[in-house]
Design a protein around this motif. Structure first.
Motif, mmCIF file in Angstrom:
data_model
loop_
_atom_site.group_PDB
_atom_site.id
_atom_site.type_symbol
_atom_site.label_atom_id
_atom_site.label_comp_id
_atom_site.label_asym_id
_atom_site.label_seq_id
_atom_site.Cartn_x
_atom_site.Cartn_y
_atom_site.Cartn_z
ATOM 1 N N GLY A 1 0.770 -1.180 -0.144
ATOM 2 C CA GLY A 1 -0.094 0.136 0.002
ATOM 3 C C GLY A 1 0.926 1.355 0.131
ATOM 4 O O GLY A 1 0.247 2.262 0.483
ATOM 5 N N GLY A 2 1.935 1.053 -0.354
ATOM 6 C CA GLY A 2 2.773 2.700 -0.637
ATOM 7 C C GLY A 2 4.262 2.390 0.294
ATOM 8 O O GLY A 2 5.019 3.045 0.068
ATOM 9 N N VAL A 3 4.023 1.653 1.564
ATOM 10 C CA VAL A 3 4.988 1.493 2.517
ATOM 11 C C VAL A 3 6.146 0.663 1.708
ATOM 12 O O VAL A 3 7.322 0.689 1.711
ATOM 13 C CB VAL A 3 4.767 0.945 3.779
ATOM 14 N N ASN A 4 5.885 -0.576 1.149
ATOM 15 C CA ASN A 4 6.350 -1.493 0.468
ATOM 16 C C ASN A 4 7.682 -2.036 1.364
ATOM 17 O O ASN A 4 8.924 -2.210 0.942
ATOM 18 C CB ASN A 4 7.380 -0.854 -0.578
ATOM 19 N N ASP A 5 7.250 -2.449 2.724
ATOM 20 C CA ASP A 5 8.162 -2.987 3.620
ATOM 21 C C ASP A 5 7.900 -4.463 3.625
ATOM 22 O O ASP A 5 7.041 -4.886 4.458
ATOM 23 C CB ASP A 5 7.895 -2.221 4.966
ATOM 24 N N PHE A 6 8.146 -5.135 2.875
ATOM 25 C CA PHE A 6 7.704 -6.733 2.782
ATOM 26 C C PHE A 6 8.624 -7.473 4.012
ATOM 27 O O PHE A 6 7.828 -8.504 4.349
ATOM 28 C CB PHE A 6 8.550 -7.145 1.438
ATOM 29 N N GLY A 7 9.623 -6.940 4.640
ATOM 30 C CA GLY A 7 9.985 -7.447 6.178
ATOM 31 C C GLY A 7 8.898 -7.538 7.118
ATOM 32 O O GLY A 7 8.627 -8.536 7.498
ATOM 33 N N LEU A 8 8.313 -6.094 7.376
ATOM 34 C CA LEU A 8 7.530 -6.082 8.239
ATOM 35 C C LEU A 8 5.961 -6.731 7.822
ATOM 36 O O LEU A 8 5.461 -7.326 8.504
ATOM 37 C CB LEU A 8 7.076 -4.633 8.731
ATOM 38 N N GLY A 9 5.792 -6.576 6.554
ATOM 39 C CA GLY A 9 4.514 -7.199 5.928
ATOM 40 C C GLY A 9 4.600 -8.553 6.263
ATOM 41 O O GLY A 9 3.541 -9.339 6.642
ATOM 42 N N SER A 10 5.795 -9.450 6.143
ATOM 43 C CA SER A 10 5.989 -10.779 6.160
ATOM 44 C C SER A 10 5.838 -11.119 7.722
ATOM 45 O O SER A 10 5.290 -12.213 8.030
ATOM 46 C CB SER A 10 7.345 -11.191 6.013
ATOM 47 N N ALA A 11 6.276 -10.287 8.545
ATOM 48 C CA ALA A 11 6.128 -10.683 10.063
ATOM 49 C C ALA A 11 4.658 -10.456 10.544
ATOM 50 O O ALA A 11 4.111 -11.323 11.285
ATOM 51 C CB ALA A 11 6.798 -9.639 10.825
ATOM 52 N N ILE A 12 3.832 -9.521 9.871
ATOM 53 C CA ILE A 12 2.545 -9.451 10.287
ATOM 54 C C ILE A 12 1.903 -10.752 9.691
ATOM 55 O O ILE A 12 0.863 -11.505 10.335
ATOM 56 C CB ILE A 12 1.769 -8.140 9.685
ATOM 57 N N ALA A 13 2.245 -11.250 8.576
ATOM 58 C CA ALA A 13 1.504 -12.700 7.912
ATOM 59 C C ALA A 13 1.933 -13.560 8.812
ATOM 60 O O ALA A 13 0.942 -14.375 8.995
ATOM 61 C CB ALA A 13 1.953 -12.792 6.389
ATOM 62 N N VAL A 14 3.021 -13.753 9.205
ATOM 63 C CA VAL A 14 3.332 -14.579 10.043
ATOM 64 C C VAL A 14 2.704 -14.690 11.535
ATOM 65 O O VAL A 14 2.217 -16.057 12.005
ATOM 66 C CB VAL A 14 4.922 -14.909 10.627
ATOM 67 N N PHE A 15 2.443 -13.525 11.853
ATOM 68 C CA PHE A 15 1.657 -13.443 13.417
ATOM 69 C C PHE A 15 0.388 -13.803 13.043
ATOM 70 O O PHE A 15 -0.368 -14.520 13.975
ATOM 71 C CB PHE A 15 1.705 -11.903 13.652
ATOM 72 N N LEU A 16 -0.287 -13.267 11.934
ATOM 73 C CA LEU A 16 -1.643 -13.793 11.763
ATOM 74 C C LEU A 16 -1.664 -15.367 11.635
ATOM 75 O O LEU A 16 -2.606 -15.961 11.954
ATOM 76 C CB LEU A 16 -2.122 -13.274 10.318
ATOM 77 N N PHE A 17 -0.768 -15.877 10.892
ATOM 78 C CA PHE A 17 -0.747 -17.558 10.837
ATOM 79 C C PHE A 17 -0.844 -18.022 12.142
ATOM 80 O O PHE A 17 -1.247 -19.048 12.392
ATOM 81 C CB PHE A 17 0.390 -17.933 9.963
ATOM 82 N N VAL A 18 0.171 -17.457 13.121
ATOM 83 C CA VAL A 18 0.247 -18.109 14.440
ATOM 84 C C VAL A 18 -1.004 -17.969 15.138
ATOM 85 O O VAL A 18 -1.507 -18.839 15.902
ATOM 86 C CB VAL A 18 1.322 -17.322 15.150
ATOM 87 N N LEU A 19 -1.765 -16.914 15.018
ATOM 88 C CA LEU A 19 -3.224 -16.882 15.669
ATOM 89 C C LEU A 19 -4.075 -17.847 15.089
ATOM 90 O O LEU A 19 -5.087 -18.370 15.850
ATOM 91 C CB LEU A 19 -3.589 -15.316 15.458
ATOM 92 N N VAL A 20 -3.826 -18.145 13.852
ATOM 93 C CA VAL A 20 -5.206 -18.930 13.419
ATOM 94 C C VAL A 20 -4.557 -20.640 13.629
ATOM 95 O O VAL A 20 -5.819 -21.307 13.770
ATOM 96 C CB VAL A 20 -5.043 -19.073 11.705
ATOM 97 N N ILE A 21 -3.497 -20.920 13.924
ATOM 98 C CA ILE A 21 -3.100 -22.203 14.235
ATOM 99 C C ILE A 21 -3.948 -22.899 15.417
ATOM 100 O O ILE A 21 -4.343 -23.795 15.246
ATOM 101 C CB ILE A 21 -1.512 -22.213 14.359
ATOM 102 N N PRO A 22 -3.922 -22.334 16.688
ATOM 103 C CA PRO A 22 -4.768 -22.863 17.572
ATOM 104 C C PRO A 22 -6.256 -23.226 17.316
ATOM 105 O O PRO A 22 -6.791 -24.420 17.485
ATOM 106 C CB PRO A 22 -4.656 -21.589 18.849
ATOM 107 N N VAL A 23 -6.872 -22.233 16.314
ATOM 108 C CA VAL A 23 -8.328 -22.316 16.184
ATOM 109 C C VAL A 23 -8.263 -23.472 15.014
ATOM 110 O O VAL A 23 -9.053 -24.459 15.120
ATOM 111 C CB VAL A 23 -8.830 -21.201 15.352
#
Length: 444
Positions: free
Chosen positions: A410-432
């Motif tokens: 969306g303009g920031v183009n920080d794929f490192g931080l974006g990847s960390a957010i994606a991993v964090f979301l994945f970790v939240l979904v795993i218990p469910v």
């Protein structure tokens, strides 16, 4: 003996053929799926995890866990996590409860098919399209937003708006005040005088149908007369002068403030004229238009503002998924053994007791399916936030998935931080997901 033992350990050629026939065909059919699964799921997942430990500019800068620390220090990401927590706490429970209520009540009505179709219809459109629909529906302007139009109609029935909600004086130097306080002539009027109160900013459709050609009333001793009219002539005209083609405004409340501090009121007629009689000679009177004339119609709350955008999103999302819950729970309800319900009623249980102690426990597996499904859905909610929330409140309405997209693309183009957010979301979904798998195994 040892030699014969070694020979016996070697599978005969026929057994090899049997194993190939048993597993080879399955392997051939599974291989394309395994390849695609590895290319589209396993490899991107591993790449995203590795990428989350590097900075914005590719693999040139190793930052360790700095990206994960930013999840809990950046204000925007903290807001996204808080909003997702609200989504998880509210939406699954409400969707499940509404679906249960609909499913139980629809067993008792004849038009259940039509109602189910109407409630399930939002599932037929995308969440993005549903967000567009609700964005138009929740517009603050009652002329565009259906919700505020209904609120305005009900409020105006109890507190009607003024006849000229958007009118302003045609001669600003001749009047003082505001629509909130009313407008008053700057110069006092003495008995035998005439007050002219020209207004502009009045659309033709807002002029009352019974309005007639405006007239300046003749002066009379011991009275103050005047006229309130739409001071506008197509093609030009002189402000403050009643001209041909300019109509009076009937129903306007005119106020006369006496020298002693009292106030008298009068209402204009079809020609916009009014008159206050029986006044003492020599007094100076202030004439003006009361604030009730300029009272605005109720506009309703700002649903798309920063304070109400999150509840608006929750309402829209529940509207979409309530039909899904109703259909799934209704299917479970239809397969429920009726003799158990009848036995409870025979024993003297009320309908509420049957519902709470028999129906709900028997539907617990189905309710858990709906609840867990909705938890997974709200954790990765994305498109409805983009389509419903205006750009000015995107920061207030953001969720984890939206923050991931905005950070990466969306303009920031920080794929490192974006990847960390994606991993964090994945970790939240795993218990469910683990809970869902455990439930499936227990049912089998």
């Amino acid at each position: 003996m040892s030699g014969s033992g070694n020979v016996a350990a070697v599978p005969p050629e026929g057994e090899h053929r049997t194993l190939w026939r048993r597993h080879g065909t399955a392997a051939v059919f599974l291989l394309p799926a395994l390849v695609l699964l590895g290319l589209w799921v396993v490899y991107p997942a591993i790449y995203t995890i590795v990428r989350s430990f590097f900075g914005k500019d590719g693999f040139a800068e190793f930052v360790g866990i700095d990206n994960y620390e930013a999840l809990f220090t950046d204000d925007g990401l903290i807001t996204a996590i808080k909003n997702n927590a609200i989504w998880v706490a509210v939406v699954p429970a409400l969707v499940t409860a509404i679906g249960l209520i609909f499913a139980v009540l629809l067993e008792r009505v004849r038009w259940s098919v039509a109602f189910k179709t109407a409630v399930f219809m939002p599932m037929a459109i995308s969440a993005f399209a549903a967000g567009v629909i609700w964005r138009i529906t929740l517009e603050e302007d009652p002329d565009r937003g259906v919700v505020n139009a209904g609120i305005s109609a009900v409020a105006d029935a109890f507190d009607p708006p003024g006849p000229l909600p958007r009118a302003l004086p045609s001669q600003r130097d001749a009047m003082e005040g505001s629509p909130q306080r009313g407008f008053t002539l700057r110069e006092p009027v003495r008995p035998g005088g005439v007050a002219v109160l020209g207004l502009t900013g009045i659309p033709p459709r807002n002029v009352p149908e019974d309005a007639q050609q405006a007239e300046r009333p003749p002066p009379e001793p011991g009275s103050v007369a005047g006229v309130v009219w739409r001071d506008f002539s197509p093609g030009g005209g002189r402000p403050g002068v009643v001209e041909r083609g300019e109509r009076g405004i009937p129903g306007v409340t005119v106020e006369l403030r006496t020298p002693g501090g009292g106030t008298r009121t009068a209402e204009t007629d079809a020609k916009g004229t009014f008159r206050f009689a029986g006044l003492k000679e020599g007094g100076a009177y202030r004439v003006g238009i009361g604030k009730a004339t300029f009272a605005q119609s109720a506009s309703g709350p700002s649903w798309l503002g920063e304070k109400l955008i999150v509840p608006s999103l929750l309402i829209a999302y529940i509207w979409i998924w309530a039909g899904f819950a109703m259909v799934v729970i209704g299917a479970g309800l239809s397969s429920m053994p009726r003799d158990v319900l009848e036995a409870a009623r025979t024993e003297g249980a009320t309908e509420w007791q049957v519902f709470r102690r028999v129906t709900v426990p028997l539907l617990a597996p189905v309710l858990s399916v709906v609840f867990i499904t909705m938890v997974i859905n709200v954790l990765k909610v994305f498109d409805i936030v983009l389509s419903l929330a205006p750009g000015s409140v995107q920061d207030d309405a953001t969720v984890i998935a939206v923050s991931m997209w905005r950070t990466s693309f969306g303009g920031v183009n920080d794929f490192g931080l974006g990847s960390a957010i994606a991993v964090f979301l994945f970790v939240l979904v795993i218990p469910v997901l683990a809970l869902n798998v455990k439930r499936f195994r227990s049912e089998q």
